[in-house]
Design an enzyme around this catalytic site. Structure first.
Site, mmCIF file in Angstrom:
data_model
loop_
_atom_site.group_PDB
_atom_site.id
_atom_site.type_symbol
_atom_site.label_atom_id
_atom_site.label_comp_id
_atom_site.label_asym_id
_atom_site.label_seq_id
_atom_site.Cartn_x
_atom_site.Cartn_y
_atom_site.Cartn_z
ATOM 1 N N ASP A 94 -33.000 -34.406 18.130
ATOM 2 C CA ASP A 94 -33.110 -35.736 17.399
ATOM 3 C C ASP A 94 -31.752 -36.566 17.527
ATOM 4 O OD1 ASP A 94 -31.908 -34.510 15.500
ATOM 5 O OD2 ASP A 94 -33.107 -34.630 13.874
ATOM 6 N N HIS A 95 -30.747 -35.886 17.618
ATOM 7 C CA HIS A 95 -29.525 -36.938 17.564
ATOM 8 C C HIS A 95 -28.617 -37.491 18.753
ATOM 9 C CE1 HIS A 95 -29.639 -35.309 13.099
ATOM 10 N NE2 HIS A 95 -28.301 -36.081 13.183
ATOM 11 N N ASP A 159 -27.636 -30.170 8.241
ATOM 12 C CA ASP A 159 -27.660 -31.440 8.208
ATOM 13 C C ASP A 159 -27.580 -31.729 6.707
ATOM 14 O OD1 ASP A 159 -28.452 -33.916 10.185
ATOM 15 O OD2 ASP A 159 -28.926 -34.362 8.174
ATOM 16 N N ARG A 447 -26.724 -44.008 5.295
ATOM 17 C CA ARG A 447 -25.254 -43.984 5.545
ATOM 18 C C ARG A 447 -24.801 -45.506 6.011
ATOM 19 N NH1 ARG A 447 -24.271 -38.015 6.564
ATOM 20 N NH2 ARG A 447 -24.446 -37.391 4.471
ATOM 21 N N SER A 642 -21.282 -36.073 6.094
ATOM 22 C CA SER A 642 -22.245 -35.242 7.058
ATOM 23 C C SER A 642 -21.822 -33.734 6.957
ATOM 24 C CB SER A 642 -22.010 -35.718 8.340
ATOM 25 O OG SER A 642 -21.937 -34.644 9.284
ATOM 26 N N ARG A 644 -21.585 -31.903 9.451
ATOM 27 C CA ARG A 644 -20.734 -31.368 10.788
ATOM 28 C C ARG A 644 -19.760 -30.442 10.537
ATOM 29 N NH1 ARG A 644 -19.591 -37.800 11.979
ATOM 30 N NH2 ARG A 644 -21.581 -37.757 11.174
HETATM 31 C C1 MIC Z 1 -25.524 -37.562 9.467
HETATM 32 O O1 MIC Z 1 -26.416 -38.376 9.053
HETATM 33 O O2 MIC Z 1 -24.648 -38.002 9.024
HETATM 34 C C2 MIC Z 1 -25.759 -36.698 10.524
HETATM 35 C C3 MIC Z 1 -25.338 -37.178 11.887
HETATM 36 O O3 MIC Z 1 -27.307 -36.371 10.374
HETATM 37 C C4 MIC Z 1 -24.868 -35.435 9.965
HETATM 38 C C5 MIC Z 1 -25.136 -34.399 10.867
HETATM 39 C C6 MIC Z 1 -24.307 -34.328 11.960
HETATM 40 O O4 MIC Z 1 -23.179 -34.945 12.033
HETATM 41 O O5 MIC Z 1 -24.483 -33.903 13.091
HETATM 42 C C7 MIC Z 1 -25.367 -34.999 8.700
HETATM 43 O O6 MIC Z 1 -26.038 -35.739 7.799
HETATM 44 O O7 MIC Z 1 -25.023 -33.739 8.321
HETATM 45 FE FE1 SF4 Z 2 -30.435 -38.714 11.910
HETATM 46 FE FE2 SF4 Z 2 -28.527 -38.199 9.802
HETATM 47 FE FE3 SF4 Z 2 -29.652 -40.620 10.233
HETATM 48 FE FE4 SF4 Z 2 -31.372 -38.973 9.225
HETATM 49 S S1 SF4 Z 2 -29.362 -39.545 8.504
HETATM 50 S S2 SF4 Z 2 -31.681 -40.327 10.961
HETATM 51 S S3 SF4 Z 2 -30.705 -37.243 10.285
HETATM 52 S S4 SF4 Z 2 -28.277 -39.383 11.659
#
Ligand code: MIC
Ligand code: SF4
Length: 820
Positions: A94-95, A159, A447, A642, A644
């Site tokens: 999805d990312h 995640d 975010r 995140s 990550r």
């Molecule tokens: C996000 O919303 O910041 C992400 C991208 O989904 C991250 C995961 C990632 O950095 O791969 C998260 O929320 O953990």
């Molecule tokens: Fe994707 Fe993270 Fe955004 Fe949700 S908050 S849509 S998991 S990047």
């Protein structure tokens, strides 16, 4: 039929008994979160666990990963020595889909561009018995809610918004990939026993106010670190006025207050959602257990006795909110936005409005937004801002196409993006403005850190409900208050928008989507993992070296960070997501967004050899090449955001030894520990000010590294003066072993090796037969072996290290003392 229904049945078959036992042991009524936590302990509890203090081992029911974290998680899992995942697991593509020209074209391009990553994930998932949701199938949390979440269950996911499943009464916790590896490897998963924040909802949602406003308000109250180390448990009459998917929105965005997770008690709205999503079997089971899938009565009568903190929100008085810019806890009621725009000089024009994402893309969200669009069209209005719609899953997309909402939204001027993260994570090729142009966007994501959506530091991103976002798209103005303000239509008439209305669930069933799913297969283990040679996107991992038993002496400061340092600052996403499976390449983004406290600039550090400023990762690489370790100093809530683990792996890979900060965000702190780094906090936060640019540091006493025992840092300034300060840490005994072994994965790998060696003499056929015939014993048996193996390995590590470590440490300490 529901996926993994046997596992779910098993959970329910013992849940009540486990809760009864816990109540006896603890000697008091239990909150809902406590019931699930105790019921999922690795070993039967024999005492009350102390909140915020005790570490506990859990056995989660399932795990989830998304493509940007699954690559690294699965690369690590390869080292775990397992044939298949020990629990049901899924990975979701999805990312990595860039939003540019709309869903079809964007998806097609993504499939071509990311082919090697998707092929890798499909093959490695197949090999290890992990389900794979292909690109276009949907965003991890929406797909989990639609297919796998169940009341009373426990899951972890790589995640941070995994807590979304709390909307279905599940304890669902966001973690780093290495934690997921623990669970897939059949090991216990560890968490500090959380504190409990009770949020009592009174009144009833109505008018323009939506579930999103509950969490936007709470984020304003608690701030981005107010939930750290705590589970947020909702209760009260007000919960009943919120749909299941609305509850999921609230739980999802609990990540923005740093909460471990959030949860709602089981109710009819959840039951209805389960039924509509084709899980009547789970609904029936949950209904049978309904009396236990909530807190005990006395908790609701006397909540102050059971929660560490209680916050009350009256939904009758709750106003719609807009949170931002640059941080999700800057909360403005919509009625105050006019003043805020003037006082803060926010650009009033909304250039782009975006609805959807994993947080807000339910049928109800879209239906409510469509109701506004419908009346706007009938009143002669169209969207003034660019307007984008991200459905959370193919199931939602196909259903809203069938039921007409998509048409209304596109008639208003909207563009439908792929069922993927897209602009929420900076995968957005924005055409309407140039980078550096100051502008305002509004979205229903979660975010809004600087550069998050479009990599433009001058984009002010505000988070709101899909309804408010749609209204602002129509008005084109940030200060528009749909509750009071009028708009002028094409005929010059003054018109007002009525409050939105939406069906919580479709009248007919959801349009099912299974074509996007690759289920685990019987002979999957024979699959060859697809990693092209010389790939610049995928790289096999080399284990990190074990600690050499010596104190860290005279380490240079790589970077002192000022202010907010989220994982987006440490390892930005957007175009960098491309390299999530290649540690060397992704490390080139290390600290690109972090503000250097001495220069005020992002992403640069002074090279102590040349005295020149360079990108931080270049300086780190040079130190590494010279065999020199380094430290980074951080501010409050370091690593917020995140899950990550790249934000922890990159510093480790480039030679970092310790991150010393005023405080850490939970997931990132664990990620650092797991990778063999030392996250340490200033015992006196004012000591942050003592750190100067040319300082070197000695971290002494590592041989006596023990839980609850401070470590000493000797700071040597450029003029030769030294200062000693004390540092705190949150390592427990087991975690200290991760540090010594060079990372948690090294320990898992040696444990598995020990297990395999131990197993060797056993007649193979028998073991296989037993495992197939008795699924239950399958899980129980290896446990005993595992813990025996665990002890063995730990002992072995101690034995090997014990002698040389002591000697060298004494010498080092002496040397350090002499130098003084
Ligand atoms: C996000 O919303 O910041 C992400 C991208 O989904 C991250 C995961 C990632 O950095 O791969 C998260 O929320 O953990
Ligand atoms: Fe994707 Fe993270 Fe955004 Fe949700 S908050 S849509 S998991 S990047």
């Amino acid at each position: 039929m529901t996926a993994n229904i046997d596992m779910i049945k098993k959970v329910y078959s013992t849940f009540q008994k486990k809760v009864d036992h816990t109540r006896k042991v603890v000697g008091r009524p239990l909150t809902y979160a406590e019931k699930i936590l105790y019921a999922h302990l690795w070993e039967k509890p024999n005492r009350e666990l102390v909140r915020g203090k005790d570490f506990a081992d859990f056995a989660p029911d399932r795990v989830a990963m998304q493509d940007a974290t699954a690559q690294m998680a699965m690369l690590q899992f390869m080292h775990a020595g397992r044939k298949e995942s020990a629990v049901p697991a899924t990975a979701h593509a999805d990312h990595l889909i860039v939003a540019q020209n709309g869903s079809d074209e964007d998806l097609k391009r993504a499939i071509e561009e990311n082919k090697e990553v998707y092929d890798f994930l499909a093959s490695i998932c197949k090999k290890y018995g992990v389900g794979f949701w292909k690109p276009g199938a949907g965003i991890i949390h929406q797909v989990i809610l639609e297919n796998y979440a169940f009341p009373g269950g426990m899951m972890i996911g790589s995640d941070s918004h995994t807590p979304n499943a709390g909307g279905l009464g599940m304890i669902a916790i966001g973690v780093g990939g290495a934690d997921v590896v623990d669970v897939m490897a059949g090991m216990p998963w560890e968490l500090k026993w959380p504190k409990l924040i009770g949020v009592k909802l009174t009144g009833k949602l109505s008018g323009w106010t939506s579930p999103k406003d509950v969490i936007l308000k709470l984020t304003g109250i608690l701030t981005v670190k107010g939930g750290t180390g705590a589970i947020v448990e909702y209760f009260g009459e007000g919960t009943k006025s919120i749909s299941c998917t609305g509850k999921a929105t609230i739980c999802n965005m609990g990540a923005e207050i740093g909460a471990t997770c959030s949860i709602f008690p089981y109710d009819e709205r959840m039951s209805a959602y389960l039924e509509k999503t084709d899980r009547i079997d789970v609904a029936k089971l949950a209904n049978k257990n309904a009396n236990v899938l909530k807190a005990d009565d006395d908790v609701y009568k006397n909540p102050e006795k059971y929660y560490d903190q209680i916050i009350e929100i009256n939904l009758d008085e709750l106003e719609p909110h807009l949170n931002g810019p640059f941080t999700p806890d800057r909360a403005w009621p919509v009625s105050k936005m006019k003043e805020a725009v003037v006082e803060n000089n926010f650009p009033d024009k909304v250039s782009v409005a975006l609805i959807g994402s994993c947080t807000n893309s339910s049928y109800e969200d879209i239906d409510r937004s469509a109701s506004i669009a419908r009346q706007a069209l009938s009143k002669g209005l169209k969207a003034k801002s660019e307007f984008k719609i991200t459905p959370g899953s193919e199931q939602v997309r196909a259903t809203i196409e069938r039921d007409g909402q998509l048409k209304v939204l596109t008639d208003l001027g909207g563009q439908v993006l792929a069922n993927a993260c897209g602009p929420c994570i900076g995968m957005w090729k924005r055409m309407d403005i140039k980078t550096g142009e100051r502008n305002t966007i509004v979205n229903s994501f979660n975010r809004n850190f600087a550069k998050r959506n479009d990599n433009n530091p001058e984009t002010l991103s505000f988070v709101a409900s899909p309804e408010i976002t749609t209204a602002l798209a129509i008005a084109g103005s940030l200060s528009f208050n749909p509750e009071t303000d009028y708009l002028t239509n094409d005929n010059g008439e003054q018109v007002k928008l009525d409050p939105p209305y939406g069906d919580e669930l479709p009248k007919k069933n959801f349009e099912k989507d299974r074509k996007g799913f690759l289920a685990p297969t019987k002979n999957g283990f024979k699959t060859k993992i697809a990693i092209p040679e010389k790939s610049d996107r995928l790289q096999l991992l080399e284990p990190f070296p074990a600690w050499d038993g010596k104190d860290f002496v005279d380490l240079p400061l790589l970077l002192k960070v000022k202010g907010k340092c989220t994982t987006d600052h440490i390892s930005p996403a957007g175009s960098w997501l491309k390299y999530r499976g290649h540690l060397d390449n992704i490390s080139k983004n290390m600290f690109l967004g972090a503000i250097n406290a001495f220069t005020g600039n992002a992403g640069e550090a002074k090279n102590q050899f040349t005295e020149f400023y360079q990108p931080v990762h270049e300086v780190a690489r040079e130190y590494k090449a010279q065999g020199i370790g380094w430290i980074v100093v951080g501010d409050e809530n370091y690593g917020e955001g995140s899950s990550r683990e790249h934000a922890a792996m990159e510093p480790r890979f480039l030679g970092g030894k310790a991150i010393i900060a005023k405080s850490f965000a939970r997931i990132h702190e664990t990620n650092l520990k797991k990778q063999g780094m030392l996250p340490l906090t200033f015992a006196d936060p004012n000591d942050y000010d003592k750190i100067q640019e040319d300082d070197t540091f000695s971290l002494v006493g590592l041989n006596e590294f023990a839980p609850e025992k401070q470590l000493k840092l000797i700071i040597k300034h450029k003029d030769g003066q030294t200062e000693e300060i004390m540092l705190n840490h949150s390592f427990n005994t087991g975690q200290i072993e991760w540090f010594k072994a060079g990372g948690a994965l090294n320990l898992i790998a040696s444990k598995q090796k020990a297990k395999v060696q131990k197993k060797k003499p056993v007649a193979k056929k028998k073991v296989v037969k037993k495992a197939v015939a008795k699924k239950i014993t399958k899980k129980v048996k290896p446990v005993a072996k595992k813990s025996a193996a665990k002890k063995k390995v730990v002992k072995a590590v101690k034995k090997v290290k014990a002698k040389p470590v002591k000697k060298s440490s004494k010498k080092t300490v002496k040397k350090a003392a002499k130098k003084k």
